[in-house]
Design a protein around this motif. Structure first.
Motif, mmCIF file in Angstrom:
data_model
loop_
_atom_site.group_PDB
_atom_site.id
_atom_site.type_symbol
_atom_site.label_atom_id
_atom_site.label_comp_id
_atom_site.label_asym_id
_atom_site.label_seq_id
_atom_site.Cartn_x
_atom_site.Cartn_y
_atom_site.Cartn_z
ATOM 1 N N ASP A 80 15.586 -88.270 79.372
ATOM 2 C CA ASP A 80 14.859 -87.233 80.122
ATOM 3 C C ASP A 80 14.984 -87.362 81.639
ATOM 4 O OD1 ASP A 80 13.958 -86.153 77.707
ATOM 5 O OD2 ASP A 80 12.234 -87.504 77.648
ATOM 6 N N LEU A 81 15.767 -88.317 82.103
ATOM 7 C CA LEU A 81 15.935 -88.465 83.546
ATOM 8 C C LEU A 81 16.838 -87.358 84.092
ATOM 9 C CD1 LEU A 81 16.468 -92.294 84.191
ATOM 10 C CD2 LEU A 81 14.455 -90.925 84.709
ATOM 11 N N PRO A 82 16.502 -86.778 85.229
ATOM 12 C CA PRO A 82 17.402 -85.790 85.839
ATOM 13 C C PRO A 82 18.694 -86.472 86.276
ATOM 14 C CG PRO A 82 15.584 -86.324 87.316
ATOM 15 C CD PRO A 82 15.272 -86.973 86.014
ATOM 16 N N PRO A 83 19.817 -85.734 86.259
ATOM 17 C CA PRO A 83 21.115 -86.343 86.591
ATOM 18 C C PRO A 83 21.146 -87.033 87.944
ATOM 19 C CG PRO A 83 21.417 -84.168 85.620
ATOM 20 C CD PRO A 83 19.948 -84.338 85.827
ATOM 21 N N GLU A 84 20.434 -86.479 88.939
ATOM 22 C CA GLU A 84 20.482 -87.082 90.273
ATOM 23 C C GLU A 84 19.844 -88.479 90.291
ATOM 24 O OE1 GLU A 84 17.026 -84.100 90.126
ATOM 25 O OE2 GLU A 84 19.145 -84.191 89.544
ATOM 26 N N GLU A 85 18.936 -88.774 89.342
ATOM 27 C CA GLU A 85 18.362 -90.114 89.229
ATOM 28 C C GLU A 85 19.196 -90.994 88.302
ATOM 29 O OE1 GLU A 85 14.215 -90.335 88.275
ATOM 30 O OE2 GLU A 85 13.722 -88.516 89.399
ATOM 31 N N LEU A 86 19.776 -90.374 87.303
ATOM 32 C CA LEU A 86 20.504 -91.133 86.288
ATOM 33 C C LEU A 86 21.834 -91.670 86.807
ATOM 34 C CD1 LEU A 86 20.754 -92.090 83.372
ATOM 35 C CD2 LEU A 86 21.685 -89.848 82.779
ATOM 36 N N VAL A 87 22.568 -90.846 87.542
ATOM 37 C CA VAL A 87 23.915 -91.227 87.987
ATOM 38 C C VAL A 87 23.922 -92.515 88.798
ATOM 39 C CG1 VAL A 87 25.874 -90.541 89.403
ATOM 40 C CG2 VAL A 87 24.849 -88.890 87.837
ATOM 41 N N PRO A 88 23.091 -92.641 89.876
ATOM 42 C CA PRO A 88 23.123 -93.903 90.630
ATOM 43 C C PRO A 88 22.617 -95.097 89.830
ATOM 44 C CG PRO A 88 21.339 -92.487 91.409
ATOM 45 C CD PRO A 88 22.172 -91.662 90.495
ATOM 46 N N LEU A 89 21.879 -94.828 88.768
ATOM 47 C CA LEU A 89 21.315 -95.899 87.962
ATOM 48 C C LEU A 89 22.370 -96.552 87.070
ATOM 49 C CD1 LEU A 89 18.688 -97.356 87.113
ATOM 50 C CD2 LEU A 89 18.363 -95.570 85.402
ATOM 51 N N ILE A 90 23.299 -95.757 86.570
ATOM 52 C CA ILE A 90 24.228 -96.272 85.564
ATOM 53 C C ILE A 90 25.667 -96.417 86.045
ATOM 54 C CG2 ILE A 90 22.836 -95.297 83.713
ATOM 55 C CD1 ILE A 90 24.852 -93.082 83.394
ATOM 56 N N GLU A 91 25.981 -95.876 87.220
ATOM 57 C CA GLU A 91 27.386 -95.884 87.634
ATOM 58 C C GLU A 91 27.907 -97.278 87.949
ATOM 59 O OE1 GLU A 91 27.938 -93.533 91.116
ATOM 60 O OE2 GLU A 91 26.326 -94.501 92.253
ATOM 61 N N ASP A 92 27.013 -98.254 88.178
ATOM 62 C CA ASP A 92 27.454 -99.616 88.483
ATOM 63 C C ASP A 92 27.543 -100.508 87.252
ATOM 64 O OD1 ASP A 92 27.709 -99.115 91.201
ATOM 65 O OD2 ASP A 92 25.600 -99.597 91.604
ATOM 66 N N LEU A 93 27.269 -99.962 86.071
ATOM 67 C CA LEU A 93 27.411 -100.737 84.843
ATOM 68 C C LEU A 93 28.875 -101.098 84.617
ATOM 69 C CD1 LEU A 93 25.114 -98.755 82.357
ATOM 70 C CD2 LEU A 93 24.648 -101.011 83.312
ATOM 71 N N ASP A 94 29.111 -102.170 83.858
ATOM 72 C CA ASP A 94 30.476 -102.489 83.462
ATOM 73 C C ASP A 94 31.075 -101.316 82.711
ATOM 74 O OD1 ASP A 94 30.283 -104.968 84.585
ATOM 75 O OD2 ASP A 94 29.755 -105.993 82.713
ATOM 76 N N THR A 95 32.390 -101.174 82.824
ATOM 77 C CA THR A 95 33.059 -100.007 82.248
ATOM 78 C C THR A 95 32.772 -99.849 80.766
ATOM 79 O OG1 THR A 95 34.836 -100.340 83.852
ATOM 80 C CG2 THR A 95 35.278 -98.843 82.026
ATOM 81 N N ASP A 96 32.826 -100.951 79.997
ATOM 82 C CA ASP A 96 32.612 -100.847 78.557
ATOM 83 C C ASP A 96 31.173 -100.453 78.237
ATOM 84 O OD1 ASP A 96 31.850 -103.280 79.607
ATOM 85 O OD2 ASP A 96 32.279 -104.422 77.793
#
Length: 452
Positions: A80-96
């Motif tokens: 339920d997170l809006p994309p503008e909050e979700l993107v910076p949250l997960i973009e630094d995860l390991d690729t896999d």
């Protein structure tokens, strides 16, 4: 203090602080814990408390914790997170890890995350996502260090210093040719202790095979276990290096397979959220209960065929569950053994006949042993030798059938593309109940025909 005791202590402290409304104390506690422990606390909390704990985390903590959360809990928190909050949250995860997560989120979110990445990371992520999740390509991480065979250790050392950091769990540098095709590995320890003038070609190992990207994750886990690997290179159909698999990903595969086998016996998903909502849990379990109800009705239908016999000989109703129960237990033992052997890759075309014959022999011998016990018990209990012979004969028959069914069901299901861990127990229970009731009541009907 054991890890389990520490977790229990942390959970109690969080619950007391939440109940008292002292959120600052909770935040302080969460800040002092590693990401894996915080993830464990979230998974051990009911939905309301889980939501509060999640909001008390900083963005940096959230990113770290996401790597350790189970799939169902992770998707629930992010859905339920809006994309503008979700993107910076997960973009630094390991690729896999990022690839696994995006496959569970809406397509719109996936597109926005891809758009937010730089060209190199976007290409890496799309490469991982192009492979099925349960293959080597889906498990791999594209963050690798490659070297050419003609360069010296001195050049390698300068390159590593200039790079500044190396990926976690790096035990080898991967050696590739000019076409980026994998040709061997260079142990990192050799780089550190050998003469700087040594070339990579002199020290590299070429006896290490890379894993094809389309190889099933299950086979990858067995390979890591058999060879005691920490990392392994992954190549495409042309031998081009596309990434590497690390031991932490393989441990996840092994744990998921164990969870799948355990939970599948009860018709549950391995990612089942223990503290999920009531309605969600009801929907998950109702289908399985419905299937079991149908199998129970089938067994009841068999019993109804012998209604007259049961009315005349009441003792049959007392003893009837014993035959079905013993068959169910014997069959479950064989079923569990065979499913485990299949998971380990031990069941092959050439040994299936022996396995089936062996389990039949075990079922027959166990049947004879316990048939003598229950036959004598029934005869003394009801002062009826015929009744003892009936239940003894039914016991032998049902245990032999149960052993045979327990061996054949998972093999047959595997060939039909059905998961035996999920559906095997239902089929087995139906067979042992139907055969047990039919054998016991059928024999009773024949021997007590003069009473009817």
């Amino acid at each position: 203090m054991s890890e389990q005791s520490q977790h229990k202590r942390n959970l109690n402290a969080v619950n007391r602080a939440l109940a008292g409304g002292t959120f600052s104390q909770v935040r302080q506690l969460l800040n002092s814990l590693p990401g894996a422990e915080t993830a464990h606390l979230l998974e051990s909390s009911p939905p309301r408390e889980r939501e509060i704990l999640w909001r008390l985390l900083s963005q940096e903590q959230e990113t770290e914790v996401l790597q350790y959360l189970g799939e169902e809990v992770r998707v629930e928190l992010l859905r339920d997170l809006p994309p503008e909050e979700l993107v910076p949250l997960i973009e630094d995860l390991d690729t896999d890890d990022l690839a696994d997560l995006l496959q569970e989120l809406p397509e719109q979110v996936t597109s926005q995350v891809l758009a937010a990445l730089d060209a190199q990371n976007r290409e890496r992520l799309e490469q991982v996502m192009s492979y099925p999740e349960d293959t080597a390509g889906g498990l791999m991480n594209t963050d690798v260090i490659t070297v050419r065979p003609e360069i010296t250790f001195g050049v390698v050392q300068r390159y590593l210093r200039r790079r500044g950091e190396i990926p976690e769990t790096t035990d080898n540098l991967l050696v590739v040719n000019r076409r980026n095709q994998f040709i061997g590995v260079l142990p990192l320890t050799r780089v550190l202790i050998s003469d700087p003038g040594t070339t990579v070609r002199e020290a590299m190992r070429t006896d290490v095979e890379a894993i094809p990207a389309d190889r099933p994750a299950h086979d990858v886990a067995k390979l890591f276990e058999r060879l005691d690997l920490v990392t392994a290179a992954v190549v495409d159909e042309n031998g081009v290096l596309v990434g590497r698999i690390t031991i932490d990903d393989v441990v996840d595969v092994i744990r998921e397979e164990a969870d799948h086998s355990l939970m599948g016996m009860a018709g549950l998903d391995e990612d089942e959220d223990t503290f999920g909502s009531v309605w969600h849990t009801v929907r998950r379990r109702s289908l399985w209960l419905g299937i079991n109800l149908l199998t129970a009705l089938a067994a009841s239908a068999v019993i109804s065929l012998f209604e007259n016999t049961l009315e005349k000989v009441v003792a049959l109703a007392v003893l009837m569950p014993i035959v079905a129960s013993m068959g169910g237990i014997a069959g479950s033992q064989t079923l569990t053994l065979v499913i485990r052997a299949m998971a380990l890759g031990q069941v092959q075309e050439g040994n299936t006949r022996y396995l089936f014959t062996k389990e039949l022999a075990v079922g027959a011998l166990n049947g004879l042993l316990w048939a003598l016990v229950i036959g004598a018990t029934a005869a003394l209990w009801f002062d009826d030798t015929s009744l003892g012979m009936i239940i003894a004969s039914a016991m032998v028959l049902n245990l032999v059938v149960a052993a045979g069914a327990g061996a054949l069901i998972p093999i047959a299901m595997k060939r039909m593309g059905i998961d035996p861990a999920l559906a095997g127990s239902v089929v087995l229970t139906t067979i042992t109940d139907v055969v047990g009731f039919f054998a016991f009541l059928g024999l009773a009907t024949i021997l007590y025909a003069s009473l009817l």
